[in-house]
Design an enzyme around this catalytic site. Sequence first.
Site, mmCIF file in Angstrom:
data_model
loop_
_atom_site.group_PDB
_atom_site.id
_atom_site.type_symbol
_atom_site.label_atom_id
_atom_site.label_comp_id
_atom_site.label_asym_id
_atom_site.label_seq_id
_atom_site.Cartn_x
_atom_site.Cartn_y
_atom_site.Cartn_z
ATOM 1 N N ARG A 172 16.735 -11.873 -1.455
ATOM 2 C CA ARG A 172 16.628 -10.543 -2.088
ATOM 3 C C ARG A 172 15.692 -9.614 -1.319
ATOM 4 N NH1 ARG A 172 17.794 -14.532 -5.129
ATOM 5 N NH2 ARG A 172 19.102 -14.321 -6.983
ATOM 6 N N TRP B 26 0.201 -10.869 -0.883
ATOM 7 C CA TRP B 26 0.670 -12.252 -1.147
ATOM 8 C C TRP B 26 2.139 -12.337 -0.761
ATOM 9 C CZ3 TRP B 26 -0.044 -17.141 -3.597
ATOM 10 C CH2 TRP B 26 -1.393 -17.474 -3.833
ATOM 11 N N HIS C 170 0.213 -19.424 -14.019
ATOM 12 C CA HIS C 170 -0.228 -18.238 -13.282
ATOM 13 C C HIS C 170 0.925 -17.227 -13.156
ATOM 14 C CE1 HIS C 170 -4.081 -17.758 -11.115
ATOM 15 N NE2 HIS C 170 -3.492 -16.638 -10.742
ATOM 16 N N GLU D 266 -2.739 -6.875 -8.630
ATOM 17 C CA GLU D 266 -3.465 -5.634 -8.323
ATOM 18 C C GLU D 266 -2.531 -4.432 -8.147
ATOM 19 O OE1 GLU D 266 -4.390 -8.658 -6.700
ATOM 20 O OE2 GLU D 266 -5.994 -8.798 -8.187
ATOM 21 N N THR E 59 1.982 -23.839 -12.277
ATOM 22 C CA THR E 59 1.038 -23.451 -13.324
ATOM 23 C C THR E 59 1.564 -22.199 -14.023
ATOM 24 O OG1 THR E 59 -0.236 -21.895 -12.000
ATOM 25 C CG2 THR E 59 -0.846 -24.226 -11.827
HETATM 26 C C1 DLZ Z 1 -3.168 -16.229 -7.432
HETATM 27 C C2 DLZ Z 1 -1.761 -15.857 -7.084
HETATM 28 C C3 DLZ Z 1 -0.734 -16.829 -7.139
HETATM 29 C C4 DLZ Z 1 -0.978 -18.249 -7.557
HETATM 30 N N1 DLZ Z 1 0.511 -16.535 -6.789
HETATM 31 C C5 DLZ Z 1 0.793 -15.266 -6.402
HETATM 32 C C6 DLZ Z 1 2.128 -14.915 -6.030
HETATM 33 O O1 DLZ Z 1 3.066 -15.731 -5.984
HETATM 34 N N2 DLZ Z 1 2.359 -13.614 -5.698
HETATM 35 C C7 DLZ Z 1 1.371 -12.649 -5.706
HETATM 36 O O2 DLZ Z 1 1.677 -11.472 -5.411
HETATM 37 N N3 DLZ Z 1 0.118 -12.968 -6.030
HETATM 38 C C8 DLZ Z 1 -0.194 -14.236 -6.362
HETATM 39 N N4 DLZ Z 1 -1.478 -14.570 -6.685
HETATM 40 C C9 DLZ Z 1 -2.560 -13.542 -6.527
HETATM 41 C C10 DLZ Z 1 -2.715 -12.606 -7.736
HETATM 42 O O3 DLZ Z 1 -1.682 -11.628 -7.774
HETATM 43 C C11 DLZ Z 1 -4.078 -11.867 -7.658
HETATM 44 O O4 DLZ Z 1 -4.216 -11.249 -6.398
HETATM 45 C C12 DLZ Z 1 -5.259 -12.826 -7.873
HETATM 46 O O5 DLZ Z 1 -5.116 -13.538 -9.080
HETATM 47 C C13 DLZ Z 1 -6.601 -12.034 -7.897
HETATM 48 O O6 DLZ Z 1 -6.614 -11.122 -9.002
#
Ligand code: DLZ
Length: 162
Positions: A136, A31, A97, A67, A95
């Site tokens: 950063r 991500w 999250h 993960e 959100t």
């Molecule tokens: C779902 C999600 C969201 C909304 N934002 C990020 C983020 O900004 N950075 C990141 O590393 N991962 C994000 N994820 C994915 C979650 O880390 C994870 O891979 C999913 O919820 C599946 O478990």
Amino acid sequence: MSSSHKNLSNFEGSEIPNGKGMRIGIVVAEWNTAVTGALFDGAVQTLVKNGVSKDDIIIIKVPGSFELTMGAQFMCEDKTIDGVITLGCVIQGETRHFDFICDAVAHGVTNVSLKYNKPVIFGVLTPNTLEQAQDRAGGKHGNKGDEAAVTALKMIALKKGL
Ligand code: DLZ
């Protein structure tokens, strides 16, 4: 100290241990890959600059920062690995999250570290904006990947010295 006042790549006055012979795992989240890729480049460069052989850097990718904990655990199961660096970037959204992921990975890597008695380094950016992340990850505030690599070297050397 808030990292907005600190260059994360400035180690003046800090002795960095030589990493020759250390085997270090890096777990990197996909991500925000432009940011985590830059953290990764910084971490590898810093490890190699400080004596770690490229052959002794073991790399795995995981889908997101959530993960990173599981990836770190897979790495720690390998008895030849001295320590693990986790790299991710969670950007504040609209959100909750963000809070769940940040809390989970912070507690997760701490637990894995204590369970395996190995340093597991928290190289996760938790900015409000993409711009703050870029600052950063090789930008005006340095690179948290460098900082994570130096922390790994210091903690592994600390354990080896005991
Ligand atoms: C779902 C999600 C969201 C909304 N934002 C990020 C983020 O900004 N950075 C990141 O590393 N991962 C994000 N994820 C994915 C979650 O880390 C994870 O891979 C999913 O919820 C599946 O478990």
